[in-house]
Design a protein around this motif. Structure first.
Motif, PDB file in Angstrom:
ATOM      1  N   ALA A  25      10.321 -14.792 -12.726  1.00  0.00           N
ATOM      2  CA  ALA A  25      10.383 -13.332 -12.719  1.00  0.00           C
ATOM      3  C   ALA A  25       9.982 -12.790 -11.356  1.00  0.00           C
ATOM      4  O   ALA A  25      10.481 -11.751 -10.906  1.00  0.00           O
ATOM      5  CB  ALA A  25       9.473 -12.766 -13.803  1.00  0.00           C
ATOM      6  N   VAL A  26       9.036 -13.475 -10.705  1.00  0.00           N
ATOM      7  CA  VAL A  26       8.640 -13.168  -9.331  1.00  0.00           C
ATOM      8  C   VAL A  26       8.700 -14.480  -8.568  1.00  0.00           C
ATOM      9  O   VAL A  26       8.139 -15.489  -9.002  1.00  0.00           O
ATOM     10  CB  VAL A  26       7.226 -12.560  -9.278  1.00  0.00           C
ATOM     11  CG1 VAL A  26       6.778 -12.364  -7.842  1.00  0.00           C
ATOM     12  CG2 VAL A  26       7.189 -11.236 -10.031  1.00  0.00           C
ATOM     13  N   ASP A  27       9.381 -14.466  -7.420  1.00  0.00           N
ATOM     14  CA  ASP A  27       9.745 -15.720  -6.756  1.00  0.00           C
ATOM     15  C   ASP A  27       9.382 -15.681  -5.270  1.00  0.00           C
ATOM     16  O   ASP A  27      10.173 -15.276  -4.423  1.00  0.00           O
ATOM     17  CB  ASP A  27      11.249 -15.948  -6.933  1.00  0.00           C
ATOM     18  CG  ASP A  27      11.700 -17.335  -6.505  1.00  0.00           C
ATOM     19  OD1 ASP A  27      10.841 -18.143  -6.124  1.00  0.00           O
ATOM     20  OD2 ASP A  27      12.918 -17.602  -6.550  1.00  0.00           O
ATOM     21  N   GLY A  28       8.140 -16.053  -4.955  1.00  0.00           N
ATOM     22  CA  GLY A  28       7.714 -16.121  -3.550  1.00  0.00           C
ATOM     23  C   GLY A  28       7.503 -14.775  -2.909  1.00  0.00           C
ATOM     24  O   GLY A  28       7.808 -14.585  -1.726  1.00  0.00           O
ATOM     25  N   LEU A  29       6.944 -13.826  -3.645  1.00  0.00           N
ATOM     26  CA  LEU A  29       6.820 -12.447  -3.172  1.00  0.00           C
ATOM     27  C   LEU A  29       5.654 -12.287  -2.202  1.00  0.00           C
ATOM     28  O   LEU A  29       4.511 -12.603  -2.524  1.00  0.00           O
ATOM     29  CB  LEU A  29       6.616 -11.516  -4.368  1.00  0.00           C
ATOM     30  CG  LEU A  29       6.499 -10.027  -4.049  1.00  0.00           C
ATOM     31  CD1 LEU A  29       7.844  -9.468  -3.611  1.00  0.00           C
ATOM     32  CD2 LEU A  29       5.982  -9.265  -5.268  1.00  0.00           C
ATOM     33  N   SER A  30       5.956 -11.781  -1.013  1.00  0.00           N
ATOM     34  CA  SER A  30       4.929 -11.433  -0.027  1.00  0.00           C
ATOM     35  C   SER A  30       5.132  -9.978   0.362  1.00  0.00           C
ATOM     36  O   SER A  30       6.119  -9.630   1.016  1.00  0.00           O
ATOM     37  CB  SER A  30       5.030 -12.333   1.209  1.00  0.00           C
ATOM     38  OG  SER A  30       4.768 -13.683   0.877  1.00  0.00           O
ATOM     39  N   MET A  31       4.223  -9.121  -0.063  1.00  0.00           N
ATOM     40  CA  MET A  31       4.338  -7.683   0.224  1.00  0.00           C
ATOM     41  C   MET A  31       3.011  -7.155   0.745  1.00  0.00           C
ATOM     42  O   MET A  31       1.952  -7.745   0.520  1.00  0.00           O
ATOM     43  CB  MET A  31       4.767  -6.912  -1.028  1.00  0.00           C
ATOM     44  CG  MET A  31       3.767  -6.955  -2.170  1.00  0.00           C
ATOM     45  SD  MET A  31       4.322  -6.127  -3.689  1.00  0.00           S
ATOM     46  CE  MET A  31       4.419  -4.415  -3.150  1.00  0.00           C
ATOM     47  N   ARG A  32       3.082  -6.014   1.471  1.00  0.00           N
ATOM     48  CA  ARG A  32       1.905  -5.427   2.108  1.00  0.00           C
ATOM     49  C   ARG A  32       1.938  -3.921   1.898  1.00  0.00           C
ATOM     50  O   ARG A  32       2.913  -3.262   2.248  1.00  0.00           O
ATOM     51  CB  ARG A  32       1.885  -5.736   3.602  1.00  0.00           C
ATOM     52  CG  ARG A  32       1.980  -7.225   3.942  1.00  0.00           C
ATOM     53  CD  ARG A  32       2.044  -7.433   5.452  1.00  0.00           C
ATOM     54  NE  ARG A  32       3.172  -6.720   6.037  1.00  0.00           N
ATOM     55  CZ  ARG A  32       3.371  -6.580   7.349  1.00  0.00           C
ATOM     56  NH1 ARG A  32       2.501  -7.103   8.197  1.00  0.00           N
ATOM     57  NH2 ARG A  32       4.429  -5.947   7.804  1.00  0.00           N
ATOM     58  N   VAL A  33       0.877  -3.385   1.337  1.00  0.00           N
ATOM     59  CA  VAL A  33       0.768  -1.940   1.112  1.00  0.00           C
ATOM     60  C   VAL A  33      -0.408  -1.424   1.919  1.00  0.00           C
ATOM     61  O   VAL A  33      -1.560  -1.815   1.680  1.00  0.00           O
ATOM     62  CB  VAL A  33       0.574  -1.617  -0.378  1.00  0.00           C
ATOM     63  CG1 VAL A  33       0.451  -0.106  -0.583  1.00  0.00           C
ATOM     64  CG2 VAL A  33       1.740  -2.169  -1.208  1.00  0.00           C
ATOM     65  N   GLU A  34      -0.141  -0.568   2.894  1.00  0.00           N
ATOM     66  CA  GLU A  34      -1.190  -0.068   3.776  1.00  0.00           C
ATOM     67  C   GLU A  34      -1.965   1.076   3.123  1.00  0.00           C
ATOM     68  O   GLU A  34      -1.420   1.865   2.348  1.00  0.00           O
ATOM     69  CB  GLU A  34      -0.571   0.434   5.094  1.00  0.00           C
ATOM     70  CG  GLU A  34       0.035  -0.664   5.938  1.00  0.00           C
ATOM     71  CD  GLU A  34       0.541  -0.148   7.279  1.00  0.00           C
ATOM     72  OE1 GLU A  34       0.408   1.068   7.527  1.00  0.00           O
ATOM     73  OE2 GLU A  34       1.050  -0.956   8.069  1.00  0.00           O
ATOM     74  N   ARG A  35      -3.249   1.155   3.460  1.00  0.00           N
ATOM     75  CA  ARG A  35      -4.081   2.248   2.951  1.00  0.00           C
ATOM     76  C   ARG A  35      -3.512   3.601   3.395  1.00  0.00           C
ATOM     77  O   ARG A  35      -3.103   3.779   4.541  1.00  0.00           O
ATOM     78  CB  ARG A  35      -5.525   2.096   3.467  1.00  0.00           C
ATOM     79  CG  ARG A  35      -6.472   3.180   2.965  1.00  0.00           C
ATOM     80  CD  ARG A  35      -7.908   2.915   3.344  1.00  0.00           C
ATOM     81  NE  ARG A  35      -8.431   1.724   2.694  1.00  0.00           N
ATOM     82  CZ  ARG A  35      -8.915   1.692   1.440  1.00  0.00           C
ATOM     83  NH1 ARG A  35      -8.899   2.784   0.712  1.00  0.00           N
ATOM     84  NH2 ARG A  35      -9.382   0.564   0.938  1.00  0.00           N
ATOM     85  N   GLY A  36      -3.494   4.542   2.467  1.00  0.00           N
ATOM     86  CA  GLY A  36      -3.019   5.891   2.759  1.00  0.00           C
ATOM     87  C   GLY A  36      -1.521   6.071   2.656  1.00  0.00           C
ATOM     88  O   GLY A  36      -1.023   7.169   2.875  1.00  0.00           O
ATOM     89  N   SER A  37      -0.806   5.013   2.296  1.00  0.00           N
ATOM     90  CA  SER A  37       0.654   5.113   2.219  1.00  0.00           C
ATOM     91  C   SER A  37       1.107   5.432   0.798  1.00  0.00           C
ATOM     92  O   SER A  37       0.364   5.278  -0.171  1.00  0.00           O
ATOM     93  CB  SER A  37       1.302   3.793   2.667  1.00  0.00           C
ATOM     94  OG  SER A  37       0.989   2.743   1.761  1.00  0.00           O
ATOM     95  N   ILE A  38       2.352   5.907   0.697  1.00  0.00           N
ATOM     96  CA  ILE A  38       3.053   5.992  -0.586  1.00  0.00           C
ATOM     97  C   ILE A  38       4.161   4.955  -0.512  1.00  0.00           C
ATOM     98  O   ILE A  38       5.116   5.086   0.253  1.00  0.00           O
ATOM     99  CB  ILE A  38       3.640   7.385  -0.843  1.00  0.00           C
ATOM    100  CG1 ILE A  38       2.551   8.449  -0.812  1.00  0.00           C
ATOM    101  CG2 ILE A  38       4.371   7.419  -2.190  1.00  0.00           C
ATOM    102  CD1 ILE A  38       3.070   9.868  -1.012  1.00  0.00           C
ATOM    103  N   TYR A  39       4.013   3.898  -1.282  1.00  0.00           N
ATOM    104  CA  TYR A  39       4.888   2.729  -1.201  1.00  0.00           C
ATOM    105  C   TYR A  39       5.825   2.753  -2.401  1.00  0.00           C
ATOM    106  O   TYR A  39       5.382   2.649  -3.552  1.00  0.00           O
ATOM    107  CB  TYR A  39       4.033   1.465  -1.188  1.00  0.00           C
ATOM    108  CG  TYR A  39       4.777   0.161  -0.948  1.00  0.00           C
ATOM    109  CD1 TYR A  39       4.616  -0.523   0.256  1.00  0.00           C
ATOM    110  CD2 TYR A  39       5.598  -0.412  -1.910  1.00  0.00           C
ATOM    111  CE1 TYR A  39       5.254  -1.742   0.488  1.00  0.00           C
ATOM    112  CE2 TYR A  39       6.232  -1.618  -1.692  1.00  0.00           C
ATOM    113  CZ  TYR A  39       6.066  -2.281  -0.489  1.00  0.00           C
ATOM    114  OH  TYR A  39       6.698  -3.489  -0.271  1.00  0.00           O
ATOM    115  N   GLY A  40       7.119   2.900  -2.150  1.00  0.00           N
ATOM    116  CA  GLY A  40       8.127   2.854  -3.198  1.00  0.00           C
ATOM    117  C   GLY A  40       8.590   1.430  -3.414  1.00  0.00           C
ATOM    118  O   GLY A  40       9.183   0.820  -2.510  1.00  0.00           O
TER     119      GLY A  40
END
Length: 304
Positions: A25-40
């Motif tokens: 269902a999730v396959d090698g996911l590398s993601m980054r969400v920065e502080r103060g952002s709105i991440y879609g």
């Protein structure tokens, strides 16, 4: 370097047993969400968005890889994460309780809980707090779930398809609250959705996921500035290139989608005798369809 509020590295979640029977269902996911952002966090139904969010909340265990939320390990530190993060995932609460009951019930679990915020959103979102949850409309159930998350006074708000099934008026209400009352205070939102037009209104970062893989992660302004469609006519036109996301050809006309340097790519085609018919910007919906509508994908593009 900006502080990361959410970070996953090679995250994998499989269902259905082991070996060839298992489905990632999730396959090698590398993601980054920065502080103060709105991440879609964008993807079709079944792309892996909800599974990812459930792992961030400690509701599902990863098979491999890592996930950190607010600097904490999502697998080991789920209680500490839940104290500082407002999750709106399933939108299912105790059905026999009304809104006031649910406020009293939730108050004791969150050290930063604010009765003032709960009262404020009950009034501004026009939620009938004396009505049992199971009797509420779909829109009011969603608004009540959001109220409970916001009243936690969290550093991070994580929303799974928050506007699904809502009418335009309620959707506009919720988006305004998210931006004006939460994000403008410097806090972070991670919002999964397949409604691109809504995300495009408020997001500053976008991640696109399909079949459990992250295909694109970038600032929305950078996507708008860099992605272009180039249409050309010529013989022996190239089918690959470092900036080529997709290419299709029909009757001698090649249609390229480029992630960067469209003018340079077009100049290279001209130098090889091609005629450039058009170089055009692309909106988020067009880019999304190009990425998730193809059977094969290029590796994730990270525009820092």
């Amino acid at each position: 370097m900006s502080e990361l509020v959410v970070e996953t590295r090679s995250l994998v979640k499989r269902y259905g047993g082991s070996g060839q029977r298992a489905v990632a269902a999730v396959d090698g996911l590398s993601m980054r969400v920065e502080r103060g952002s709105i991440y879609g966090f964008l993807g079709r139904n079944g792309a892996g968005k909800t599974t990812t969010i459930r792992m961030l909340a400690g509701l599902a265990k990863a098979n491999s890889g890592s996930a950190r939320v607010l600097g904490l390990d999502a697998g080991r530190d789920s209680i500490a994460i839940l104290e500082r993060t407002g999750f709106v995932i399933d939108k299912m609460l105790l059905p026999s309780m009304n809104g006031n009951d649910l406020v009293r019930f939730n108050r004791g679990f969150f050290p930063r809980w604010s009765d003032a915020l709960a009262k404020r959103y009950a009034e501004s979102l026009e939620i009938p707090m004396d009505r049992k949850f199971k009797k509420l409309s779909h829109g009011n159930k969603t608004k009540l779930c959001l109220l409970l998350a916001l009243a936690q006074n969290p550093e991070l708000l994580v929303l799974d398809e928050p506007t699904a099934g809502l009418d335009p008026v309620v959707t506009d209400q919720l988006l305004r609250v998210l931006v004006e009352d939460f994000a403008n205070d410097g806090r972070t939102i991670l919002m999964s959705s397949h409604h691109l037009s809504e995300v495009e209104k408020i997001a500053d970062w976008v991640g696109i996921i399909d079949k459990g893989k992250l295909l694109l992660e970038a600032r929305l302004d950078d996507i708008r500035a860099n992605y272009r469609r180039v249409r050309a006519v010529g013989e022996r036109l190239p089918q690959r290139g470092p900036e080529v996301v997709t290419v299709s050809a029909t009757e001698g006309v090649a249609d390229y989608v480029l992630s960067a340097d469209a003018e340079g790519f077009a100049a290279g085609l001209r130098s090889n005798g091609a005629t450039i018919l058009d170089v055009a910007p692309m909106n988020l919906s067009e880019i999304f369809l190009e990425l998730v509508g193809k059977e094969s994908h290029v590796p994730v593009e990270v525009l820092a």
